[in-house]
Design a protein around this motif. Structure first.
Motif, PDB file in Angstrom:
ATOM      1  N   LEU A 125       0.738  -1.296  -0.021  1.00 26.91           N
ATOM      2  CA  LEU A 125      -0.085   0.081  -0.010  1.00 26.91           C
ATOM      3  C   LEU A 125       1.044   1.074  -0.022  1.00 26.91           C
ATOM      4  N   ARG A 128       2.456   2.071  -3.350  1.00 31.72           N
ATOM      5  CA  ARG A 128       1.486   2.248  -4.461  1.00 31.72           C
ATOM      6  C   ARG A 128       1.699   4.018  -4.890  1.00 31.72           C
ATOM      7  N   MET A 131      -1.676   5.331  -4.744  1.00 30.19           N
ATOM      8  CA  MET A 131      -2.452   4.863  -3.297  1.00 30.19           C
ATOM      9  C   MET A 131      -3.912   5.548  -3.141  1.00 30.19           C
ATOM     10  N   LYS A 132      -3.919   6.674  -3.675  1.00 33.02           N
ATOM     11  CA  LYS A 132      -5.067   7.408  -3.590  1.00 33.02           C
ATOM     12  C   LYS A 132      -5.839   7.759  -4.747  1.00 33.02           C
ATOM     13  N   PHE A 138      -8.452   6.334  -0.390  1.00 32.50           N
ATOM     14  CA  PHE A 138      -7.630   5.197  -0.399  1.00 32.50           C
ATOM     15  C   PHE A 138      -8.235   4.175  -1.210  1.00 32.50           C
ATOM     16  N   PRO A 142      -6.533   1.051   4.170  1.00 30.46           N
ATOM     17  CA  PRO A 142      -5.229   2.262   4.271  1.00 30.46           C
ATOM     18  C   PRO A 142      -4.533   1.623   5.311  1.00 30.46           C
TER      19      PRO A 142
END
Length: 244
Positions: A125, A128, A131-132, A138, A142
């Motif tokens: 996570l 990434r 990620m968002k 998220f 998260p």
């Protein structure tokens, strides 16, 4: 010759001193993680969770301070995003994992494997690039393992329930489900920050009640209800898609 980043950025905004002060404020999360770790090692579970909650508060408000102090322009030598990620990994993942293990919230025989699953899924996570979402939700669970540790401890869930919860949330890290960021999402106005504040106050107060009673029940209801609503807002965004 180009000027070094962060130098001669003009006279607008607060002095550069405040930008560096914000970086120090963000970095204080590592100290809070250390205090929580010491508490875990002593078996002081409520104190450990308290320090982790203080770290959540710091993480929740340092972004607003950073934007006000213009840290990207006035203290550009330090990458605030990287600093924030390092501190978040300590306070949201690493120390809470040790808490789950040492507090007996996962079976001893499975603890190394479950702890490894938490670490690896959380690293995925954190690494990434997406990620968002564009509207600051998220993608996937998260890595709020401090919150997981809190509820498993507060509800006295036990290691069997802890195993199922951990496995479910590890899987949810990779699922196409959105979770709200209460201080960055703008879909619902001031409601998400208000719900987050209610959750923080109720959850922190809950730590100080050792026995069942009206006060503890009220704090638990407020904590769980606000958390469920926030999760529900993320699920709603997952179903309806992005607003125009």
């Amino acid at each position: 010759m180009d000027e070094p980043a962060g130098k001669n950025v003009g006279h607008s905004g607060p002095p550069a001193f405040f930008a560096w002060l914000v970086h120090a404020f963000t970095a204080s999360g590592a100290i809070l993680a250390m205090l929580a770790l010491f508490a875990v090692e002593r078996g002081e579970w409520r104190l450990a969770l308290f320090w982790l909650f203080v770290a959540v508060v710091v993480d929740g408000i340092d972004g607003s301070f950073a934007r006000w102090a213009m840290v990207k322009e006035k203290a550009a030598r330090v990458d605030g995003d990287t600093l924030d990620l390092v501190v978040d990994y300590l306070t949201y993942v690493f120390v809470p994992t040790l808490f789950l293990w040492r507090a007996g919230l996962m079976p001893e025989v499975l603890a190394p494997w479950l702890a490894a699953a938490i670490q690896l899924s959380s690293l995925y996570l954190f690494a990434r690039k997406d990620m968002k979402s564009d509207d600051n939700y998220f993608r996937g669970f998260p890595a709020l393992w401090n919150v997981v540790a809190f509820y498993l401890f507060a509800l006295d869930a036990g290691p069997v329930a802890g195993t199922f919860v951990i496995l479910f949330l590890v899987a949810a890290t990779f699922a196409p489900i959105l979770f709200i960021h209460p201080f960055r999402v703008r879909d619902y106005g001031r409601w998400p920050p208000l719900l987050a504040a209610v959750w923080a106050v109720a959850s922190t107060a809950l730590l100080w009640f050792d026995t069942a009673g009206p006060s503890r029940s009220l704090c638990l209801i407020l904590s769980v209800a606000s958390a469920v609503i926030l999760v529900g807002l993320g699920l709603l965004r997952t179903i309806r898609g992005k607003r125009p």
